[in-house]
Scaffold this motif. Structure first.
Motif, PDB file in Angstrom:
ATOM      1  N   ASP A  17       0.628  -1.266  -0.099  1.00 18.86           N
ATOM      2  CA  ASP A  17       0.100   0.078   0.253  1.00 18.86           C
ATOM      3  C   ASP A  17       0.764   1.073   0.076  1.00 18.86           C
ATOM      4  OD1 ASP A  17      -2.429  -1.176  -0.100  1.00 18.86           O
ATOM      5  OD2 ASP A  17      -2.744  -1.162   2.102  1.00 18.86           O
ATOM      6  N   ARG A  18       2.316   1.129   0.417  1.00 16.42           N
ATOM      7  CA  ARG A  18       3.130   2.331   0.358  1.00 16.42           C
ATOM      8  C   ARG A  18       3.638   2.455  -1.034  1.00 16.42           C
ATOM      9  NH1 ARG A  18       4.493   4.304   5.323  1.00 16.42           N
ATOM     10  NH2 ARG A  18       3.928   2.830   7.188  1.00 16.42           N
TER      11      ARG A  18
ATOM     12  N   VAL B 212      -3.615   0.303  -6.999  1.00 15.68           N
ATOM     13  CA  VAL B 212      -4.289  -0.243  -8.131  1.00 15.68           C
ATOM     14  C   VAL B 212      -5.777  -0.139  -8.024  1.00 15.68           C
ATOM     15  CG1 VAL B 212      -4.389  -2.737  -7.442  1.00 15.68           C
ATOM     16  CG2 VAL B 212      -4.268  -2.344  -9.860  1.00 15.68           C
ATOM     17  N   ARG B 213      -6.176  -0.267  -6.638  1.00 15.54           N
ATOM     18  CA  ARG B 213      -7.659   0.204  -6.507  1.00 15.54           C
ATOM     19  C   ARG B 213      -8.049   1.309  -6.745  1.00 15.54           C
ATOM     20  NH1 ARG B 213      -6.473  -2.697  -1.533  1.00 15.54           N
ATOM     21  NH2 ARG B 213      -6.524  -0.648  -0.388  1.00 15.54           N
ATOM     22  N   ASP B 214      -7.176   2.267  -6.381  1.00 14.71           N
ATOM     23  CA  ASP B 214      -7.589   3.660  -7.024  1.00 14.71           C
ATOM     24  C   ASP B 214      -7.650   3.888  -8.364  1.00 14.71           C
ATOM     25  OD1 ASP B 214      -7.635   4.632  -4.409  1.00 14.71           O
ATOM     26  OD2 ASP B 214      -5.718   5.380  -4.479  1.00 14.71           O
ATOM     27  N   LEU B 215      -6.623   2.974  -9.110  1.00 18.24           N
ATOM     28  CA  LEU B 215      -6.424   3.242 -10.585  1.00 18.24           C
ATOM     29  C   LEU B 215      -7.831   2.607 -11.273  1.00 18.24           C
ATOM     30  CD1 LEU B 215      -4.455   3.908 -12.764  1.00 18.24           C
ATOM     31  CD2 LEU B 215      -3.516   1.572 -12.556  1.00 18.24           C
TER      32      LEU B 215
ATOM     33  N   GLY C 160     -10.502   2.291  -9.650  1.00 20.62           N
ATOM     34  CA  GLY C 160     -11.827   2.745  -8.970  1.00 20.62           C
ATOM     35  C   GLY C 160     -12.398   1.871  -8.257  1.00 20.62           C
ATOM     36  N   ALA C 161     -11.964   0.633  -7.664  1.00 23.56           N
ATOM     37  CA  ALA C 161     -12.452  -0.254  -6.956  1.00 23.56           C
ATOM     38  C   ALA C 161     -12.215   0.041  -5.476  1.00 23.56           C
ATOM     39  CB  ALA C 161     -11.491  -1.491  -7.071  1.00 23.56           C
ATOM     40  N   GLN C 162     -13.377  -0.271  -4.487  1.00 22.15           N
ATOM     41  CA  GLN C 162     -13.195   0.051  -3.300  1.00 22.15           C
ATOM     42  C   GLN C 162     -13.601  -1.153  -2.282  1.00 22.15           C
ATOM     43  OE1 GLN C 162     -12.001   2.870  -2.125  1.00 22.15           O
ATOM     44  NE2 GLN C 162     -11.898   3.867  -3.838  1.00 22.15           N
ATOM     45  N   GLY C 163     -13.076  -1.598  -1.343  1.00 16.49           N
ATOM     46  CA  GLY C 163     -13.586  -2.562  -0.348  1.00 16.49           C
ATOM     47  C   GLY C 163     -13.563  -3.853  -1.287  1.00 16.49           C
ATOM     48  N   GLY C 164     -14.901  -4.491  -1.189  1.00 20.16           N
ATOM     49  CA  GLY C 164     -15.160  -5.598  -1.730  1.00 20.16           C
ATOM     50  C   GLY C 164     -14.810  -5.756  -3.336  1.00 20.16           C
ATOM     51  N   ASP C 165     -14.792  -4.678  -3.861  1.00 22.60           N
ATOM     52  CA  ASP C 165     -14.830  -4.478  -5.443  1.00 22.60           C
ATOM     53  C   ASP C 165     -13.547  -5.072  -5.807  1.00 22.60           C
ATOM     54  OD1 ASP C 165     -16.816  -1.550  -5.749  1.00 22.60           O
ATOM     55  OD2 ASP C 165     -17.370  -3.832  -5.503  1.00 22.60           O
ATOM     56  N   ALA C 166     -12.517  -5.209  -4.872  1.00 22.31           N
ATOM     57  CA  ALA C 166     -11.059  -5.518  -5.236  1.00 22.31           C
ATOM     58  C   ALA C 166     -11.317  -7.011  -5.920  1.00 22.31           C
ATOM     59  CB  ALA C 166     -10.369  -5.261  -4.210  1.00 22.31           C
ATOM     60  N   ALA C 167     -12.159  -7.815  -5.466  1.00 21.59           N
ATOM     61  CA  ALA C 167     -11.982  -9.165  -5.910  1.00 21.59           C
ATOM     62  C   ALA C 167     -12.422  -9.295  -7.297  1.00 21.59           C
ATOM     63  CB  ALA C 167     -13.192  -9.776  -5.080  1.00 21.59           C
ATOM     64  N   GLU C 168     -12.894  -8.141  -7.934  1.00 21.17           N
ATOM     65  CA  GLU C 168     -13.210  -8.287  -9.391  1.00 21.17           C
ATOM     66  C   GLU C 168     -12.184  -7.681 -10.166  1.00 21.17           C
ATOM     67  OE1 GLU C 168     -16.162  -9.426 -10.714  1.00 21.17           O
ATOM     68  OE2 GLU C 168     -16.814 -10.022  -8.697  1.00 21.17           O
TER      69      GLU C 168
END
Length: 391
Positions: free
Chosen positions: A7-8, A29-32, A34-42
């Protein structure tokens, strides 16, 4: 600890398996995506959908793949790594924004290098395909070429048998003359010599021998010409340079090779004009001639006529092949130059002849014009510049 460290990172980091299941997705990569929380699994499945089809395949084969991906109004550089151990398979994707002119230039240079390598591989594959089709064509014509060689070899062999008999008869006469010369009275042996000459038909031998030698010489020259033309035709052309060539000579060599394929059902007419020497790759043009002549022959069901014409117009020359075969329907004319398209039965053609011919003519900065009527025949005209454009 690994999640905290990732995360750093400023670069996006995504660890997933072949099915897209995510093991690790850092905050970048989540910001890239646009995924938040549980959306990271996709994210794994979304990335697999975004990647070019060759990316995963190349990563699996060589261990890595690099490229750029559009994400909204931005672009990112992706480095994809693949590793497998037993049944375990994992992919690691690293993402970096393309920010600033320097990043763009570096990415463009990298992509340019990749495109150049791809072009070189494509060019090499095209040369191999060209040679492969040429050799396949020669393979199909091998029986006909063997027949064309076998005929003159056959009568040369027969003539040599006759020549052996003639020599035996001539030596018999020579021996009779030698006995006469050594005899006390040579004239006394004249009746015997005349009898030998009549019995061995020496007068016929003296008339037939020059003709027999001329036929044998013609047969050997025919074989030599076929072998030379076949050697020239089968030459790969890889090191062949552009040269000034006589197109009529190439036409005649090609006709000589394939004539056995046509002569039983085709009457061939030549209408040659006066052509200048043309700057070309002669070996490759010979393959175009062969494809045109064979296609014209295949379009004729039983008996037909092929006219080969040449001419010059301005700074261009043209070679035309016209047949009175079955013709080509309008819907098929749009596809005849497509690779692997053929109207022949399965196993009777590769569908590459006209496609390769089109590529060769295009390389010569020329064109192929087609005029065809169903039931009446087709006319293919190849137009080439006399000199290749500079630069």
């Amino acid at each position: 600890m690994l999640h905290a460290l990732s995360d750093r990172m400023r670069d996006g980091m995504l660890l997933f398996n072949d099915t897209g299941e995510v093991a690790l997705a850092n905050s970048a990569v989540r910001d890239l995506f646009g995924a938040q929380g549980g959306d990271a699994a996709e994210l794994g499945r979304r990335l697999v959908d975004l990647l070019p089809p060759v990316a995963l395949a190349q990563a699996k084969e060589s261990g890595s793949w690099s490229g750029s991906l559009p994400l909204g109004d931005r672009a990112v550089i992706v480095h994809l790594y693949h590793h497998h151990e037993g049944s375990e398979r994992a992919c690691l994707a690293l993402f970096r924004h393309i920010d600033g002119q320097e990043d763009y230039e570096n990415e463009l240079q990298r992509r340019h290098a990749e495109l150049r390598q791809a072009y070189l591989r494509l060019n090499g594959a095209q040369e191999k395909l060209l040679q492969s089709e040429k050799m396949a064509s020669i393979g199909q014509l091998a029986a006909g070429v063997a027949h064309e060689i076998n005929n003159p070899i056959g009568y040369v062999h027969s003539n040599l048998g006759s020549l052996q008999e003639y020599l035996r008869s001539l030596f018999t006469v020579i021996e009779a003359y030698e006995r006469a010369l050594r005899a006390p009275d040579p004239k006394a042996l004249i009746p015997e010599i005349d009898d030998i000459r009549d019995r061995l038909d020496i007068d016929f031998i003296s008339r037939d021998l020059p003709q027999l030698m001329a036929e044998s010489r013609e047969g050997i020259e025919r074989v030599t010409r076929i072998v030379r033309d076949l050697k020239d035709f089968s030459y790969s052309g890889r090191d062949e340079s552009w040269k000034l060539a006589d197109l009529h000579s190439g036409l005649e060599s090609t006709i000589n090779i394939i004539w056995n394929e046509l002569k039983y059902k085709v009457t061939l007419e030549r209408r040659y004009g006066e052509l200048p020497m043309v700057e070309c790759l002669p070996s490759e043009l010979n393959q175009v001639y062969m494809n045109m002549l064979l296609n014209a022959g295949h379009a004729i069901a039983e008996r037909g006529h092929i006219v080969v014409s040449t001419g010059v117009q301005g700074d261009e020359v043209w070679i035309e092949f016209q047949d009175n075969g079955s013709g080509i329907s309008p819907e098929l004319r749009q596809r005849i130059f497509d690779p692997f398209f053929t109207t022949k039965p399965v196993g009777s053609g590769t569908g590459l002849g006209l496609s390769i011919s089109y590529g060769i003519v295009n390389k010569h900065h020329g064109r192929i014009d087609l005029d065809s009527t169903v039931g009446e025949g087709s006319r293919f005209r190849i137009v080439l510049p006399v000199r290749q454009p500079k630069g």
